[in-house]
Design an enzyme around this catalytic site. Structure first.
Site, short mmCIF file in Angstrom:
data_model
loop_
_atom_site.label_atom_id
_atom_site.label_comp_id
_atom_site.label_asym_id
_atom_site.label_seq_id
_atom_site.Cartn_x
_atom_site.Cartn_y
_atom_site.Cartn_z
N ASP A 37 -7.79 11.43 -3.76
CA ASP A 37 -9.16 11.14 -3.35
C ASP A 37 -9.78 12.36 -2.69
O ASP A 37 -9.40 12.74 -1.59
CB ASP A 37 -9.15 9.96 -2.36
N TYR B 126 -15.37 17.74 1.10
CA TYR B 126 -14.03 18.17 1.52
C TYR B 126 -13.74 19.63 1.18
O TYR B 126 -12.78 20.21 1.67
CB TYR B 126 -12.96 17.31 0.86
N LYS C 21 -16.71 12.53 -4.65
CA LYS C 21 -17.89 11.89 -4.07
C LYS C 21 -19.01 12.91 -3.89
O LYS C 21 -18.74 14.10 -3.65
CB LYS C 21 -17.55 11.30 -2.69
N HIS D 137 -21.19 9.31 -1.52
CA HIS D 137 -20.35 9.44 -0.33
C HIS D 137 -20.89 8.66 0.87
O HIS D 137 -20.13 8.04 1.62
CB HIS D 137 -20.20 10.92 0.03
#
Length: 280
Positions: A52, A57, A82, A119
């Site tokens: 994930d 990120y 996302k 997100h």
């Protein structure tokens, strides 16, 4: 949904699809560079089949490198990403999403991610922004560049709002923070009643509750760690659980949750830890 799962190979299939989504996944938030690469490799070796990630990120490239270099077939690895931002135009919003697919899967024919989420609901432009990002994801879905689309951190009103414009409704997934101290029972029930798969991020409460006496008592009863108990709790609640760690020993231990089962007493005790204020 069957919650007496006994294998890391357990999956759930969102209604109306034939996509098998693993019940246990590996989160890579705040894991960067070589650490992300080595952690993802460790996770795959330990049996995880869901990774994930997200644009936020800043590690989609690393996740993609691991997936492309793995000896596993691409179809065996489920990759989520996302998008939480909107471009200056609808085309630019779509381009941002398409770039994520490229970072993870390359630019060759048939490149895809398995799940693409919005997100956060707090996209620039609020309702109009949410609509624009969702329509970009629907375009990816129509093109076969993602196998499922969904949302993250969405409340009921955000999901209901989508009915006015979404070609794909309900969203296949809603990924939200879930653990015994934050259970969001009303939202979870809404998702379950509408065929939306619930994914649990931060299932370990960011490691802040490992010394809770109830958790420790249950862990001692089953000769398991607090983290293993919390992961097992989420699985038995019917959630797709997404623990994260950059420590190889913990990555492997967090996957070792299929040789025991919490009984009703355990589930009630852990469920009673909720710190949420019930509606009046």
């Amino acid at each position: 949904m069957e919650n007496k799962i006994t294998s890391i190979a357990a999956t759930v299939t969102p209604p109306g699809t034939n996509v098998h989504l693993p019940r246990l996944g590996f989160g890579v938030y705040q894991i960067f560079g070589e650490s992300c690469i080595s952690s993802c490799k460790t996770a795959l070796d330990a049996g995880y089949r869901l990774i994930d990630s997200a644009q936020l990120y800043r590690n989609e490239d690393q996740v993609g490198a691991v997936v492309r270099d793995s000896e596993l077939d691409r179809a065996e690895i489920f990759v989520t990403t996302k998008q939480g931002i909107r471009g200056a135009t609808p085309q630019e919003t779509y381009n941002l999403a398409a770039e994520s697919v490229k970072r993870i899967a390359g630019s060759g024919p048939g490149a895809y991610v398995d799940l693409f989420l919005i997100h956060i609901p707090y996209v620039k432009g609020e309702a109009e922004g949410r609509k624009e990002v969702w329509q970009a994801l629907e375009r990816l879905y129509d093109e076969g560049k993602t196998r499922l689309i969904g949302v993250s951190n969405y409340d009921i009103e955000h999901i209901e709002e989508m009915k006015a414009y979404a070609k794909v409704w309900p969203p296949h997934v809603n990924q939200i923070e879930l653990h015994p101290w934050r259970q969001q029972s009303g939202l979870v029930a809404y998702c379950e009643n509408n065929g939306i798969v619930v994914q649990a991020y931060s299932p370990l409460a960011e490691g802040t509750k490992m010394d809770d006496p109830v958790v420790q008592r249950v862990a001692a009863k089953h000769d398991k760690s607090s983290a293993q108990v919390l992961i097992r709790y989420g699985l038995q609640k019917g959630w797709v659980v997404l623990p994260k760690s950059a420590t190889p020993k913990r990555i492997k231990a967090n996957a070792n949750v299929f040789d025991f089962e919490l009984d009703e007493e355990d589930m009630v005790a852990l469920g009673g830890l909720s710190e949420e204020v019930p509606p009046s």
